[in-house]
Design a protein around this motif. Sequence first.
Motif, PDB file in Angstrom:
ATOM      1  N   GLU A 100     106.551   8.156  35.171  1.00 27.78           N
ATOM      2  CA  GLU A 100     106.837   8.210  36.614  1.00 27.78           C
ATOM      3  C   GLU A 100     108.014   9.132  36.914  1.00 27.78           C
ATOM      4  OE1 GLU A 100     106.290   7.255  40.597  1.00 27.78           O
ATOM      5  OE2 GLU A 100     105.082   6.423  38.976  1.00 27.78           O
ATOM      6  N   ALA A 101     109.018   9.110  36.025  1.00 28.96           N
ATOM      7  CA  ALA A 101     110.240   9.891  36.242  1.00 28.96           C
ATOM      8  C   ALA A 101     110.147  11.310  35.694  1.00 28.96           C
ATOM      9  CB  ALA A 101     111.436   9.175  35.610  1.00 28.96           C
ATOM     10  N   GLY A 102     109.050  11.640  35.016  1.00 28.04           N
ATOM     11  CA  GLY A 102     108.928  12.969  34.423  1.00 28.04           C
ATOM     12  C   GLY A 102     109.806  13.148  33.196  1.00 28.04           C
ATOM     13  N   GLU A 103     110.154  12.044  32.547  1.00 29.35           N
ATOM     14  CA  GLU A 103     111.038  12.062  31.378  1.00 29.35           C
ATOM     15  C   GLU A 103     110.205  12.072  30.091  1.00 29.35           C
ATOM     16  OE1 GLU A 103     114.378  12.071  31.160  1.00 29.35           O
ATOM     17  OE2 GLU A 103     114.805  11.992  33.300  1.00 29.35           O
ATOM     18  N   TRP A 104     109.455  13.153  29.856  1.00 30.81           N
ATOM     19  CA  TRP A 104     108.556  13.182  28.721  1.00 30.81           C
ATOM     20  C   TRP A 104     109.287  13.159  27.377  1.00 30.81           C
ATOM     21  CZ3 TRP A 104     108.710  17.268  25.330  1.00 30.81           C
ATOM     22  CH2 TRP A 104     109.334  18.435  25.785  1.00 30.81           C
ATOM     23  N   LYS A 105     110.479  13.755  27.310  1.00 37.14           N
ATOM     24  CA  LYS A 105     111.233  13.733  26.050  1.00 37.14           C
ATOM     25  C   LYS A 105     111.656  12.308  25.704  1.00 37.14           C
ATOM     26  CE  LYS A 105     113.025  18.439  26.211  1.00 37.14           C
ATOM     27  NZ  LYS A 105     114.231  19.271  26.306  1.00 37.14           N
ATOM     28  N   ARG A 106     112.073  11.571  26.730  1.00 29.08           N
ATOM     29  CA  ARG A 106     112.459  10.169  26.497  1.00 29.08           C
ATOM     30  C   ARG A 106     111.240   9.351  26.091  1.00 29.08           C
ATOM     31  NH1 ARG A 106     116.600   6.430  29.204  1.00 29.08           N
ATOM     32  NH2 ARG A 106     116.601   4.772  27.677  1.00 29.08           N
ATOM     33  N   ALA A 107     110.084   9.624  26.704  1.00 26.81           N
ATOM     34  CA  ALA A 107     108.854   8.916  26.347  1.00 26.81           C
ATOM     35  C   ALA A 107     108.512   9.155  24.876  1.00 26.81           C
ATOM     36  CB  ALA A 107     107.705   9.355  27.248  1.00 26.81           C
TER      37      ALA A 107
ATOM     38  N   ALA B 244     107.393  -4.244  26.461  1.00 23.54           N
ATOM     39  CA  ALA B 244     108.601  -3.564  26.931  1.00 23.54           C
ATOM     40  C   ALA B 244     108.507  -2.058  26.706  1.00 23.54           C
ATOM     41  CB  ALA B 244     109.838  -4.129  26.235  1.00 23.54           C
ATOM     42  N   TYR B 245     108.014  -1.668  25.527  1.00 24.62           N
ATOM     43  CA  TYR B 245     107.843  -0.239  25.268  1.00 24.62           C
ATOM     44  C   TYR B 245     106.855   0.371  26.259  1.00 24.62           C
ATOM     45  CZ  TYR B 245     110.534   0.439  20.980  1.00 24.62           C
ATOM     46  OH  TYR B 245     111.553   0.582  20.057  1.00 24.62           O
ATOM     47  N   GLY B 246     105.767  -0.342  26.526  1.00 26.66           N
ATOM     48  CA  GLY B 246     104.780   0.154  27.489  1.00 26.66           C
ATOM     49  C   GLY B 246     105.375   0.344  28.870  1.00 26.66           C
ATOM     50  N   ALA B 247     106.164  -0.626  29.320  1.00 24.86           N
ATOM     51  CA  ALA B 247     106.806  -0.525  30.629  1.00 24.86           C
ATOM     52  C   ALA B 247     107.792   0.644  30.655  1.00 24.86           C
ATOM     53  CB  ALA B 247     107.517  -1.839  30.970  1.00 24.86           C
ATOM     54  N   ALA B 248     108.542   0.799  29.578  1.00 30.13           N
ATOM     55  CA  ALA B 248     109.527   1.877  29.516  1.00 30.13           C
ATOM     56  C   ALA B 248     108.847   3.253  29.489  1.00 30.13           C
ATOM     57  CB  ALA B 248     110.411   1.703  28.285  1.00 30.13           C
ATOM     58  N   ILE B 249     107.798   3.374  28.702  1.00 32.27           N
ATOM     59  CA  ILE B 249     107.082   4.654  28.620  1.00 32.27           C
ATOM     60  C   ILE B 249     106.412   4.974  29.947  1.00 32.27           C
ATOM     61  CG2 ILE B 249     105.136   5.828  27.501  1.00 32.27           C
ATOM     62  CD1 ILE B 249     106.059   4.285  24.897  1.00 32.27           C
ATOM     63  N   SER B 250     105.894   3.971  30.600  1.00 30.42           N
ATOM     64  CA  SER B 250     105.294   4.160  31.921  1.00 30.42           C
ATOM     65  C   SER B 250     106.345   4.619  32.936  1.00 30.42           C
ATOM     66  CB  SER B 250     104.647   2.849  32.375  1.00 30.42           C
ATOM     67  OG  SER B 250     103.976   3.017  33.576  1.00 30.42           O
TER      68      SER B 250
ATOM     69  N   GLU C 218     111.387   2.994  41.117  1.00 30.58           N
ATOM     70  CA  GLU C 218     112.783   3.024  40.668  1.00 30.58           C
ATOM     71  C   GLU C 218     112.812   3.226  39.150  1.00 30.58           C
ATOM     72  OE1 GLU C 218     115.589   2.887  42.419  1.00 30.58           O
ATOM     73  OE2 GLU C 218     114.607   2.620  44.364  1.00 30.58           O
ATOM     74  N   SER C 219     112.157   4.287  38.705  1.00 28.70           N
ATOM     75  CA  SER C 219     112.004   4.530  37.272  1.00 28.70           C
ATOM     76  C   SER C 219     113.336   4.725  36.571  1.00 28.70           C
ATOM     77  CB  SER C 219     111.099   5.731  37.044  1.00 28.70           C
ATOM     78  OG  SER C 219     109.814   5.456  37.560  1.00 28.70           O
ATOM     79  N   ALA C 220     114.284   5.346  37.240  1.00 25.84           N
ATOM     80  CA  ALA C 220     115.599   5.547  36.622  1.00 25.84           C
ATOM     81  C   ALA C 220     116.241   4.194  36.300  1.00 25.84           C
ATOM     82  CB  ALA C 220     116.500   6.369  37.532  1.00 25.84           C
ATOM     83  N   LYS C 221     116.075   3.227  37.190  1.00 23.32           N
ATOM     84  CA  LYS C 221     116.623   1.890  36.957  1.00 23.32           C
ATOM     85  C   LYS C 221     115.908   1.230  35.773  1.00 23.32           C
ATOM     86  CE  LYS C 221     119.018  -1.795  37.799  1.00 23.32           C
ATOM     87  NZ  LYS C 221     120.392  -1.853  37.302  1.00 23.32           N
ATOM     88  N   ALA C 222     114.608   1.438  35.675  1.00 26.22           N
ATOM     89  CA  ALA C 222     113.857   0.881  34.544  1.00 26.22           C
ATOM     90  C   ALA C 222     114.398   1.426  33.224  1.00 26.22           C
ATOM     91  CB  ALA C 222     112.374   1.187  34.685  1.00 26.22           C
TER      92      ALA C 222
END
Length: 84
Positions: free
Chosen positions: A60-67, A50-56, A28-32
Amino acid sequence: LDAVRMERLQTNVVMYSAAMSACKRCRESAKALEIVDDMECRGISLDSVAYGAAISACEEAGEWKRALSLLLAMSQESVQTNSM
């Protein structure tokens, strides 16, 4: 987190990090990532966990720009990374 807030208990970065990690494990990466937004709206600073969890979750979501955005924010806030 909603149950914690309903009981009028104070949330903190540890609770948010745990919730993000649980979301990722359940795919549920979008929820994260929504949790990151919620933390920012509430003025709760992300720590290295928290940053590690968010980047992870971004991975998972393919959100490389957000990472990349999170990595930049982490650097700008001088958050220390884990050495392990």
